[in-house]
Design an enzyme around this catalytic site. Structure first.
Site, PDB file in Angstrom:
ATOM      1  N   ARG A   1      40.862  40.313  31.280  1.00  0.00           N
ATOM      2  CA  ARG A   1      40.034  41.069  32.229  1.00  0.00           C
ATOM      3  C   ARG A   1      40.902  41.586  33.368  1.00  0.00           C
ATOM      4  O   ARG A   1      41.814  40.890  33.822  1.00  0.00           O
ATOM      5  CB  ARG A   1      38.929  40.168  32.776  1.00  0.00           C
ATOM      6  CG  ARG A   1      38.051  40.815  33.814  1.00  0.00           C
ATOM      7  CD  ARG A   1      36.911  39.884  34.222  1.00  0.00           C
ATOM      8  NE  ARG A   1      36.012  40.547  35.134  1.00  0.00           N
ATOM      9  CZ  ARG A   1      36.167  40.572  36.454  1.00  0.00           C
ATOM     10  NH1 ARG A   1      37.194  39.951  37.015  1.00  0.00           N
ATOM     11  NH2 ARG A   1      35.317  41.222  37.216  1.00  0.00           N
TER      12      ARG A   1
ATOM     13  N   HIS B   1      34.738  31.686  46.444  1.00  0.00           N
ATOM     14  CA  HIS B   1      35.319  31.989  47.760  1.00  0.00           C
ATOM     15  C   HIS B   1      34.552  33.134  48.419  1.00  0.00           C
ATOM     16  O   HIS B   1      33.816  33.856  47.760  1.00  0.00           O
ATOM     17  CB  HIS B   1      36.798  32.391  47.619  1.00  0.00           C
ATOM     18  CG  HIS B   1      36.963  33.704  46.894  1.00  0.00           C
ATOM     19  ND1 HIS B   1      36.876  33.821  45.524  1.00  0.00           N
ATOM     20  CD2 HIS B   1      37.169  34.963  47.355  1.00  0.00           C
ATOM     21  CE1 HIS B   1      37.034  35.074  45.176  1.00  0.00           C
ATOM     22  NE2 HIS B   1      37.206  35.810  46.270  1.00  0.00           N
TER      23      HIS B   1
ATOM     24  N   HIS C   1      31.587  34.321  45.907  1.00  0.00           N
ATOM     25  CA  HIS C   1      31.668  34.845  44.548  1.00  0.00           C
ATOM     26  C   HIS C   1      32.799  34.138  43.815  1.00  0.00           C
ATOM     27  O   HIS C   1      33.637  33.487  44.434  1.00  0.00           O
ATOM     28  CB  HIS C   1      31.842  36.371  44.561  1.00  0.00           C
ATOM     29  CG  HIS C   1      32.955  36.863  45.439  1.00  0.00           C
ATOM     30  ND1 HIS C   1      32.885  36.874  46.816  1.00  0.00           N
ATOM     31  CD2 HIS C   1      34.183  37.333  45.130  1.00  0.00           C
ATOM     32  CE1 HIS C   1      34.012  37.359  47.319  1.00  0.00           C
ATOM     33  NE2 HIS C   1      34.824  37.631  46.319  1.00  0.00           N
TER      34      HIS C   1
ATOM     35  N   ASP D   1      35.556  36.532  50.990  1.00  0.00           N
ATOM     36  CA  ASP D   1      36.782  37.283  51.285  1.00  0.00           C
ATOM     37  C   ASP D   1      37.104  37.225  52.781  1.00  0.00           C
ATOM     38  O   ASP D   1      36.205  37.293  53.627  1.00  0.00           O
ATOM     39  CB  ASP D   1      36.629  38.743  50.823  1.00  0.00           C
ATOM     40  CG  ASP D   1      36.558  38.842  49.302  1.00  0.00           C
ATOM     41  OD1 ASP D   1      36.949  37.882  48.622  1.00  0.00           O
ATOM     42  OD2 ASP D   1      36.101  39.895  48.806  1.00  0.00           O
TER      43      ASP D   1
HETATM   44  O1  LIG Z   1      37.963  39.967  39.827  1.00  0.00           O
HETATM   45  C1  LIG Z   1      36.906  40.120  40.452  1.00  0.00           C
HETATM   46  O2  LIG Z   1      35.917  40.682  39.974  1.00  0.00           O
HETATM   47  C2  LIG Z   1      36.772  39.578  41.850  1.00  0.00           C
HETATM   48  C3  LIG Z   1      38.066  39.486  42.587  1.00  0.00           C
HETATM   49  C4  LIG Z   1      37.912  38.861  43.940  1.00  0.00           C
HETATM   50  O3  LIG Z   1      36.899  38.311  44.288  1.00  0.00           O
HETATM   51  C5  LIG Z   1      39.042  38.893  44.877  1.00  0.00           C
HETATM   52  O4  LIG Z   1      40.110  39.393  44.501  1.00  0.00           O
HETATM   53  O5  LIG Z   1      38.868  38.410  46.015  1.00  0.00           O
HETATM   54 FE   LIG Z   2      36.914  37.923  46.413  1.00  0.00          FE
END
Ligand SMILES: O=C(O)CCC(=O)C(=O)O
Ligand SMILES: [Fe+2]
Length: 188
Positions: free
Chosen positions: A127, A61, A117, A63
């Site tokens: 994690r 996605h 990403h 952001d």
């Molecule tokens: O957990 C991550 O490293 C990325 C999180 C992410 O891309 C988001 O929350 O939009």
């Molecule tokens: Fe993100």
């Protein structure tokens, strides 16, 4: 926690201002739009997953904000896409990661790009990541500062509603290509 979120908000404002200056954007542009906006802070938890190779922790996605400040201190999993390839981003407890969002892409007329990403799942370890999303108010018009613009303008609310509709119908965000003025999709 409240203090941390406030600091992240100021940092996002400052960084946006600096990036904006490089495009000739006036200094309080982002502050005016985001001060009463929809910025948010999220803690992401990715539990160990028995079928990790078949699923994502978080699907690919971009952001839906101006920019994101991300903290991923320990466990790897984050990957970003560049020239059609996925690259891992090393976790680092001493670093904050800055991610350009869709709205900054529009404001900069594609000079800054919101990279795709994703987070891959892991079988063995849990994690955590922490993300601050720097966002305007619903009624803020998202438009390019540079002319001629390659995007139609739209409100932040309109953008999120379109994403919601697309996800419901197609399972996909679609995103900014919906708002191209001349339907020329540039490669990402
Ligand atoms: O957990 C991550 O490293 C990325 C999180 C992410 O891309 C988001 O929350 O939009
Ligand atoms: Fe993100």
């Amino acid at each position: 926690m409240e203090g941390v979120v406030k600091k992240l908000g100021s940092l996002a404002e400052k960084i946006s201002e600096i990036l904006g200056q490089s495009l000739g954007i006036k200094s309080n542009y982002f502050k005016e739009r985001c001060e009463k906006g929809k910025s948010s802070f999220r803690m992401n938890r990715y539990p160990p997953c028995p079928i990790a190779s078949q699923v994502y922790g978080l699907i690919p996605h971009t952001d839906t904000d101006y920019l994101t400040i991300l903290y991923q201190p320990q466990i790897s999993g984050l990957q970003l896409k560049k020239s059609a390839k996925w690259f891992p981003v090393k976790p680092n407890p001493r670093a904050l990661l800055l991610n350009i969002g869709d709205l900054f892409q529009v404001v900069s007329n594609d000079i800054f790009r919101s990279l795709k990403h994703r987070v891959v799942a892991s079988e063995g370890v849990e994690r955590y990541s922490f993300a601050y999303f720097y966002c305007p108010s619903d009624d803020v018009i998202i438009e390019s500062w540079l002319k001629p613009s390659i995007y139609k303008h739209f409100s932040y609310k309109e953008y999120r509603q379109q994403i919601e509709k697309d996800v419901e119908k197609t399972g996909n965000k679609v995103g900014l290509s919906r708002f191209f003025l001349h339907n020329i999709a540039l490669p990402h």
